[in-house]
Scaffold this active site. Structure first.
Site, PDB file in Angstrom:
ATOM      1  N   TYR A  87       0.847  -1.193   0.000  1.00 10.68           N
ATOM      2  CA  TYR A  87       0.000   0.000   0.000  1.00 10.68           C
ATOM      3  C   TYR A  87       0.884   1.245   0.000  1.00 10.68           C
ATOM      4  CZ  TYR A  87      -3.695  -3.247   1.380  1.00 10.68           C
ATOM      5  OH  TYR A  87      -4.579  -4.296   1.423  1.00 10.68           O
ATOM      6  N   ASN A 108     -12.305  -1.795  -5.129  1.00 10.78           N
ATOM      7  CA  ASN A 108     -11.991  -2.143  -6.508  1.00 10.78           C
ATOM      8  C   ASN A 108     -13.220  -2.790  -7.158  1.00 10.78           C
ATOM      9  OD1 ASN A 108     -10.993  -3.228  -8.907  1.00 10.78           O
ATOM     10  ND2 ASN A 108      -9.613  -4.665  -7.911  1.00 10.78           N
ATOM     11  N   CYS A 116      -6.178  -6.443  -7.116  1.00  9.58           N
ATOM     12  CA  CYS A 116      -5.999  -5.900  -5.772  1.00  9.58           C
ATOM     13  C   CYS A 116      -5.421  -6.944  -4.826  1.00  9.58           C
ATOM     14  CB  CYS A 116      -7.303  -5.324  -5.231  1.00  9.58           C
ATOM     15  SG  CYS A 116      -8.728  -6.414  -5.341  1.00  9.58           S
ATOM     16  N   HIS A 117      -5.537  -8.214  -5.186  1.00  9.23           N
ATOM     17  CA  HIS A 117      -4.954  -9.264  -4.344  1.00  9.23           C
ATOM     18  C   HIS A 117      -3.427  -9.194  -4.329  1.00  9.23           C
ATOM     19  CE1 HIS A 117      -5.324 -10.979  -8.429  1.00  9.23           C
ATOM     20  NE2 HIS A 117      -4.210 -11.637  -8.142  1.00  9.23           N
ATOM     21  N   GLU A 144      -0.612 -17.527  -8.622  1.00  9.34           N
ATOM     22  CA  GLU A 144       0.305 -16.735  -9.430  1.00  9.34           C
ATOM     23  C   GLU A 144       1.773 -16.982  -9.071  1.00  9.34           C
ATOM     24  OE1 GLU A 144      -0.807 -12.604  -9.416  1.00  9.34           O
ATOM     25  OE2 GLU A 144      -2.813 -13.046 -10.176  1.00  9.34           O
TER      26      GLU A 144
END
Length: 151
Positions: A87, A108, A116-117, A144
C-alpha cells in the site's frame, strides 16, 4: 447492462458489462441480459487465468469512481503477474496515504481483473474484500506463484 457468471476455483465470478466495457467483477451476482461478445471473451480469458494459461487480461475495463480510485486501479493493473506491491509503494506513486490506498483497494470494482490481491501491507498479508477474504487472497497469490512467503 449484461452479466455473465464464470465458475472458477476461486468461486463464481460475475462479470458485468455496460456499454463497451466491463464495469464490475464480483463474487455475487446472477446472469442477466444476453451474453455479448465482450462477456464471452472476458469469460474465456478468466477461464484461461483460472487454468494457469493467462497472466494478464486484455479487455476494455472502465473504473467508475473518483480520480483517486482510478489512479489506484491503474497502479494495481501495472503490477505484473506473480509480483506484489505494498500500500505504501502505491501511495508514493499516487500521492495518497497508504490508508487511503487500502480503502480504495477494498472498493476495486473489477476484482481479479484489476489485481488488488497483489497489494500487501508493509509487514505482509492484509485483508481482502472478495468472497472468502484473506483465504481467497492467499489462493490467488499462490496461483500466481507469489504466495511462497505465505506459508
Amino acid at each position: 447492462m449484461a452479466t455473465v457468471v464464470v465458475p472458477t476455483r476461486f468461486g463464481e465470478i460475475a462479470l458485468t458489462q455496460d456499454g463497451d466495457a466491463l464495469v464490475r467483477a464480483t463474487w455475487d451476482g446472477e446472469t442477466e441480459g444476453e451474453e455479448t461478445p465482450l462477456l464471452a471473451e472476458a469469460a474465456r480469458q478468466l477461464g484461461e487465468y483460472d487454468a494457469g494459461t493467462r497472466e494478464d487480461f486484455d479487455l476494455p475495463m472502465e473504473v467508475r469512481g473518483s480520480e483517486a480510485l482510478q489512479a489506484v486501479c491503474a497502479a494495481m493493473r501495472a503490477i505484473p503477474f506473480g509480483y506484489t506491491r505494498t500500500y505504501g509503494e502505491i501511495a508514493k506513486d499516487t500521492g495518497l496515504s497508504a490508508q487511503a490506498v487500502g480503502q480504495l483497494c477494498g472498493s476495486n470494482p473489477l476484482a481479479i481483473l484489476i489485481p488488488c490481491h497483489r497489494v500487501m501491507g508493509a509487514s505482509g498479508l492484509t485483508g481482502y474484500s472478495g468472497k472468502g477474504g484473506v483465504e481467497t487472497k492467499v489462493a490467488l497469490l499462490r496461483h500466481e506463484g507469489a504466495g511462497s512467503f505465505l506459508i
